[in-house]
Motif scaffolding. Structure first.
Motif, PDB file in Angstrom:
ATOM      1  N   ALA A   1     106.306  46.858  22.387  1.00 47.66           N
ATOM      2  CA  ALA A   1     106.651  45.545  22.267  1.00 47.66           C
ATOM      3  C   ALA A   1     107.078  45.305  20.716  1.00 47.66           C
ATOM      4  N   LEU A   2     106.847  46.081  19.968  1.00 52.23           N
ATOM      5  CA  LEU A   2     107.197  45.850  18.462  1.00 52.23           C
ATOM      6  C   LEU A   2     108.542  46.314  17.992  1.00 52.23           C
ATOM      7  N   ALA A   3     109.074  47.344  19.114  1.00 51.70           N
ATOM      8  CA  ALA A   3     110.449  47.912  18.808  1.00 51.70           C
ATOM      9  C   ALA A   3     111.646  47.153  19.178  1.00 51.70           C
ATOM     10  N   ARG A   4     112.481  47.823  18.637  1.00 52.99           N
ATOM     11  CA  ARG A   4     113.881  47.124  18.968  1.00 52.99           C
ATOM     12  C   ARG A   4     114.808  48.056  18.983  1.00 52.99           C
ATOM     13  N   ASP A   5     115.991  48.267  19.851  1.00 54.70           N
ATOM     14  CA  ASP A   5     116.866  49.116  20.072  1.00 54.70           C
ATOM     15  C   ASP A   5     117.994  49.004  19.123  1.00 54.70           C
ATOM     16  N   ARG A   6     118.319  50.257  18.354  1.00 56.78           N
ATOM     17  CA  ARG A   6     119.277  50.043  17.383  1.00 56.78           C
ATOM     18  C   ARG A   6     120.227  51.385  17.651  1.00 56.78           C
ATOM     19  N   GLU A   7     121.699  51.098  17.164  1.00 52.74           N
ATOM     20  CA  GLU A   7     122.477  51.947  17.395  1.00 52.74           C
ATOM     21  C   GLU A   7     123.082  52.130  15.733  1.00 52.74           C
ATOM     22  N   PHE A   8     123.514  53.373  15.417  1.00 52.53           N
ATOM     23  CA  PHE A   8     124.136  54.040  14.328  1.00 52.53           C
ATOM     24  C   PHE A   8     125.227  54.609  14.428  1.00 52.53           C
ATOM     25  N   PRO A   9     126.336  54.399  13.777  1.00 48.69           N
ATOM     26  CA  PRO A   9     127.593  55.066  13.865  1.00 48.69           C
ATOM     27  C   PRO A   9     127.235  56.839  13.088  1.00 48.69           C
ATOM     28  N   ALA A  10     128.061  57.543  13.478  1.00 51.57           N
ATOM     29  CA  ALA A  10     128.385  58.854  12.736  1.00 51.57           C
ATOM     30  C   ALA A  10     128.348  58.678  11.396  1.00 51.57           C
ATOM     31  N   ASP A  11     127.749  59.590  10.476  1.00 53.31           N
ATOM     32  CA  ASP A  11     127.664  59.646   9.175  1.00 53.31           C
ATOM     33  C   ASP A  11     126.993  58.467   8.567  1.00 53.31           C
ATOM     34  N   SER A  12     125.963  57.887   9.086  1.00 51.93           N
ATOM     35  CA  SER A  12     125.161  56.640   8.364  1.00 51.93           C
ATOM     36  C   SER A  12     124.019  57.268   7.748  1.00 51.93           C
ATOM     37  N   ARG A  13     123.893  56.857   6.792  1.00 50.18           N
ATOM     38  CA  ARG A  13     122.690  56.984   5.796  1.00 50.18           C
ATOM     39  C   ARG A  13     121.809  56.203   6.236  1.00 50.18           C
ATOM     40  N   LEU A  14     120.513  56.696   6.860  1.00 48.61           N
ATOM     41  CA  LEU A  14     119.337  55.673   7.209  1.00 48.61           C
ATOM     42  C   LEU A  14     118.223  55.740   6.029  1.00 48.61           C
ATOM     43  N   PHE A  15     118.035  56.308   5.159  1.00 47.32           N
ATOM     44  CA  PHE A  15     117.271  56.246   4.149  1.00 47.32           C
ATOM     45  C   PHE A  15     117.492  57.336   3.095  1.00 47.32           C
TER      46      PHE A  15
ATOM     47  N   TYR B   1     104.300  54.662   0.812  1.00 48.35           N
ATOM     48  CA  TYR B   1     105.022  54.420   1.823  1.00 48.35           C
ATOM     49  C   TYR B   1     106.522  54.627   1.209  1.00 48.35           C
ATOM     50  N   ARG B   2     106.863  55.793   0.751  1.00 47.50           N
ATOM     51  CA  ARG B   2     108.058  56.105   0.006  1.00 47.50           C
ATOM     52  C   ARG B   2     108.637  57.492   0.827  1.00 47.50           C
ATOM     53  N   TRP B   3     109.917  57.635   1.294  1.00 47.49           N
ATOM     54  CA  TRP B   3     110.432  58.716   2.056  1.00 47.49           C
ATOM     55  C   TRP B   3     110.307  59.847   1.109  1.00 47.49           C
ATOM     56  N   HIS B   4     109.982  60.901   1.992  1.00 51.80           N
ATOM     57  CA  HIS B   4     109.835  62.242   1.250  1.00 51.80           C
ATOM     58  C   HIS B   4     111.332  63.083   1.274  1.00 51.80           C
ATOM     59  N   LEU B   5     111.895  62.765   2.593  1.00 54.40           N
ATOM     60  CA  LEU B   5     113.322  63.345   2.519  1.00 54.40           C
ATOM     61  C   LEU B   5     114.389  62.214   2.646  1.00 54.40           C
ATOM     62  N   GLY B   6     115.627  62.400   2.911  1.00 60.00           N
ATOM     63  CA  GLY B   6     116.690  61.552   3.094  1.00 60.00           C
ATOM     64  C   GLY B   6     117.234  61.895   4.593  1.00 60.00           C
ATOM     65  N   ALA B   7     117.684  60.962   5.214  1.00 63.83           N
ATOM     66  CA  ALA B   7     118.401  60.897   6.699  1.00 63.83           C
ATOM     67  C   ALA B   7     119.820  60.561   6.619  1.00 63.83           C
ATOM     68  N   ARG B   8     120.550  61.154   7.261  1.00 62.33           N
ATOM     69  CA  ARG B   8     121.853  60.798   7.821  1.00 62.33           C
ATOM     70  C   ARG B   8     122.231  61.242   9.249  1.00 62.33           C
ATOM     71  N   THR B   9     122.887  60.177  10.021  1.00 62.44           N
ATOM     72  CA  THR B   9     123.437  60.699  11.350  1.00 62.44           C
ATOM     73  C   THR B   9     124.373  61.548  11.456  1.00 62.44           C
ATOM     74  N   LEU B  10     124.419  62.549  12.353  1.00 56.00           N
ATOM     75  CA  LEU B  10     125.296  63.592  12.556  1.00 56.00           C
ATOM     76  C   LEU B  10     126.345  63.128  13.389  1.00 56.00           C
ATOM     77  N   GLY B  11     126.121  62.084  14.295  1.00 55.21           N
ATOM     78  CA  GLY B  11     127.155  61.623  15.182  1.00 55.21           C
ATOM     79  C   GLY B  11     126.413  60.263  15.640  1.00 55.21           C
ATOM     80  N   PRO B  12     127.186  59.424  16.481  1.00 54.07           N
ATOM     81  CA  PRO B  12     126.456  58.274  16.938  1.00 54.07           C
ATOM     82  C   PRO B  12     125.012  58.622  17.333  1.00 54.07           C
ATOM     83  N   VAL B  13     124.078  57.581  17.179  1.00 54.39           N
ATOM     84  CA  VAL B  13     122.659  57.469  17.420  1.00 54.39           C
ATOM     85  C   VAL B  13     122.197  56.545  17.804  1.00 54.39           C
ATOM     86  N   THR B  14     121.546  56.435  19.001  1.00 55.25           N
ATOM     87  CA  THR B  14     120.810  55.324  19.619  1.00 55.25           C
ATOM     88  C   THR B  14     119.322  55.631  19.353  1.00 55.25           C
TER      89      THR B  14
END
Length: 151
Positions: free
Chosen positions: A21-35, A84-97
């Motif tokens: 109930a707290l979640a929302r659907d997201r889409e990210f294009p390829a090569d998006s930096r998430l954090f 509450y700080r990221w320990h790594l970084g993240a990037r999409t390799l292709g489109p992501v849902t």
């Protein structure tokens, strides 16, 4: 590597429904930096499709990929532990849902429902243990003087 247990699999319906109930659907294009490493960990995702590369900041170099996260897997666990700080970084390799969860709201739900909080902590700990082992092996491959030969 596959994670030992999907985050929501086997949770009681009420706990699973409360989280969803707290979640929302997201889409990210390829090569998006998430954090980025060190940034505020204020959300997490369950990947539905696509892949996300987890990388490590190395001064003067392109961040090496230490793990890849795909469908059904948890992306982000730093939201669970102060500061509450990221320990790594993240990037999409292709489109992501993905399903995106707001960290503060999930933590509040876990405080209100201690059984859920305990179960999520145990499940996240299993993910962390596996990811740390994968990161260790990847770093050995990248930086070992013998080219990563562990024989």
């Amino acid at each position: 590597m596959t994670e030992p247990q999907r985050l929501l699999d086997g949770l009681p319906d009420a706990h699973r429904d409360g989280l969803l109930a707290l979640a929302r659907d997201r889409e990210f294009p390829a090569d998006s930096r998430l954090f980025d490493e060190g940034g505020p960990a204020d959300r997490f995702w369950l990947i539905r499709s696509g892949e996300v590369a987890l990388d490590l900041y190395v001064p003067g170099r392109r961040p090496p990929v230490v793990e890849t996260v795909g469908p059904g897997q948890l992306l982000g666990w730093s939201w669970l532990f102060p500061p509450y700080r990221w320990h790594l970084g993240a990037r999409t390799l292709g489109p992501v849902t993905a399903r995106e969860f707001p960290a503060a709201e999930v933590r509040a739900l876990c405080e209100a429902v201690p059984e859920l909080g305990h179960e999520l902590a145990v499940r996240c700990a299993a993910v962390i243990a596996e990811r740390l082992q994968a990161t260790r092996l990847r770093l050995l491959d990248l930086y070992a003087p013998d080219g990563g030969d562990r024989s």
